[in-house]
Design a protein around this motif. Structure first.
Motif, PDB file in Angstrom:
ATOM      1  N   HIS A   1      -5.696  -5.782   1.289  1.00 40.81           N
ATOM      2  CA  HIS A   1      -5.491  -7.204   1.112  1.00 40.81           C
ATOM      3  C   HIS A   1      -6.247  -7.638   0.199  1.00 40.81           C
ATOM      4  O   HIS A   1      -5.627  -8.985  -0.192  1.00 40.81           O
ATOM      5  CB  HIS A   1      -5.832  -7.702   2.700  1.00 40.81           C
ATOM      6  N   THR A   2      -7.449  -7.770  -0.350  1.00 39.03           N
ATOM      7  CA  THR A   2      -8.137  -8.526  -0.558  1.00 39.03           C
ATOM      8  C   THR A   2      -7.529  -8.170  -2.562  1.00 39.03           C
ATOM      9  O   THR A   2      -7.558  -8.903  -3.383  1.00 39.03           O
ATOM     10  CB  THR A   2     -10.115  -7.926  -0.795  1.00 39.03           C
ATOM     11  N   LEU A   3      -7.417  -6.674  -2.520  1.00 38.94           N
ATOM     12  CA  LEU A   3      -6.585  -6.419  -3.885  1.00 38.94           C
ATOM     13  C   LEU A   3      -5.521  -7.126  -4.084  1.00 38.94           C
ATOM     14  O   LEU A   3      -5.107  -7.713  -5.111  1.00 38.94           O
ATOM     15  CB  LEU A   3      -6.336  -5.148  -3.783  1.00 38.94           C
ATOM     16  N   PHE A   4      -4.591  -7.496  -3.251  1.00 41.48           N
ATOM     17  CA  PHE A   4      -2.861  -8.435  -3.561  1.00 41.48           C
ATOM     18  C   PHE A   4      -3.291  -9.937  -3.447  1.00 41.48           C
ATOM     19  O   PHE A   4      -3.081 -10.905  -3.840  1.00 41.48           O
ATOM     20  CB  PHE A   4      -2.309  -7.563  -2.192  1.00 41.48           C
TER      21      PHE A   4
ATOM     22  N   PRO B   1       0.840  -9.633  -7.500  1.00 37.70           N
ATOM     23  CA  PRO B   1       1.636  -8.081  -7.172  1.00 37.70           C
ATOM     24  C   PRO B   1       2.640  -7.329  -7.622  1.00 37.70           C
ATOM     25  O   PRO B   1       3.740  -7.920  -7.864  1.00 37.70           O
ATOM     26  CB  PRO B   1       2.341  -9.067  -5.670  1.00 37.70           C
ATOM     27  N   THR B   2       2.071  -6.364  -8.313  1.00 35.73           N
ATOM     28  CA  THR B   2       2.493  -6.203  -9.450  1.00 35.73           C
ATOM     29  C   THR B   2       2.412  -4.029  -9.240  1.00 35.73           C
ATOM     30  O   THR B   2       2.499  -4.061  -8.271  1.00 35.73           O
ATOM     31  CB  THR B   2       2.318  -6.116 -10.906  1.00 35.73           C
ATOM     32  N   LEU B   3       3.706  -3.569 -10.360  1.00 32.94           N
ATOM     33  CA  LEU B   3       3.251  -2.366  -9.652  1.00 32.94           C
ATOM     34  C   LEU B   3       1.943  -1.853  -9.995  1.00 32.94           C
ATOM     35  O   LEU B   3       1.753  -0.462 -10.105  1.00 32.94           O
ATOM     36  CB  LEU B   3       4.888  -1.978 -10.275  1.00 32.94           C
ATOM     37  N   LYS B   4       2.071  -2.546 -11.038  1.00 32.09           N
ATOM     38  CA  LYS B   4       0.364  -2.194 -11.747  1.00 32.09           C
ATOM     39  C   LYS B   4      -0.750  -1.857 -10.120  1.00 32.09           C
ATOM     40  O   LYS B   4      -0.992  -1.730  -9.906  1.00 32.09           O
ATOM     41  CB  LYS B   4      -0.107  -2.183 -12.939  1.00 32.09           C
ATOM     42  N   THR B   5      -0.253  -3.139  -9.584  1.00 32.07           N
ATOM     43  CA  THR B   5      -1.499  -3.528  -8.652  1.00 32.07           C
ATOM     44  C   THR B   5      -0.819  -2.117  -7.299  1.00 32.07           C
ATOM     45  O   THR B   5      -2.136  -1.422  -7.125  1.00 32.07           O
ATOM     46  CB  THR B   5      -1.330  -4.493  -7.470  1.00 32.07           C
TER      47      THR B   5
END
Length: 215
Positions: A128-131, A136-140
């Protein structure tokens, strides 16, 4: 004595994710070691890891008292079963480096498992924190499998372009972080194409609330 050459490049179709692996089957205990694990599995939840040459050299030191000993040579590894291999006779496996200079040691013969350093609830919070912090990409999205693996939720997508079943795990309510992590783990097994997979993960992230208990 039989000799098997293990050429990892001959086993195509692998995708790899960073993780730590261990063998914890008394009396045989090894690790944890830094590794990359394949999306493929064998015998259920056992993982197929590959290692850098530094880790293989550590394995050589750690298996001196094992029935299956690892030996490091300049550029390749050797696994010897002095007291009988799979066929009950002395057996040697030569492990050659793959295209990324990684080595599979016991990939389909040792009981390697992902080493959990956290739990599903923490994994859900981290995703959740990451996004929240990154677009919100394919790298993420590529950063999600290592987070899941740290919680023992190992992603397996041997056929990423197969039948898309991710709709079965779409959220229909607000989710606790632990439930969200397990839902995202199942979505990764749904064989959606990458963009569809990203969209499904974003849905779960948007339905995650930190103040809920696991349901």
């Amino acid at each position: 004595m039989s000799v098997q050459i293990h050429d990892d490049d001959a086993q195509g179709g692998h995708s790899w994710t960073p993780a730590r692996v261990t063998i914890d089957e008394d009396p045989n205990q090894l690790g944890p070691y830094d590794a990359e694990i394949s999306y493929h599995r064998w015998m259920g939840d056992l993982v197929i890891p590959r290692f850098t040459d530094d880790v293989v050299q550590q394995l050589a030191k750690d298996t001196t008292d094992w029935e299956a000993r690892v030996f490091w040579h300049d550029g390749y590894a050797e696994v010897r079963f002095e007291d009988g291999g799979p066929n009950g006779e002395p057996w040697t496996e030569l492990c050659l480096p793959d295209a990324d200079d990684r080595f599979q040691i016991g990939g389909r013969s040792w009981v390697w498992q992902a080493h959990a350093t956290t739990d599903a609830a923490e994994a859900g919070r981290r995703i959740h924190t990451l996004f929240q912090q990154q677009p919100p990409t394919l790298k993420t999205l590529a950063q999600v499998p290592p987070i899941l693996a740290a919680a023992g939720l190992v992603v397996g997508r041997p056929h990423p372009h197969g039948e898309d079943r991710t709709h079965l795990h779409r959220p229909d309510r607000i989710l606790a972080p632990e439930t969200a992590a397990r839902r995202i783990h199942k979505i990764h097994h749904g064989r959606a194409a990458d963009q569809d997979l990203l969209d499904r993960v974003i849905e779960v992230v948007d339905h995650t609330a930190f103040d809920l208990n696991a349901d």
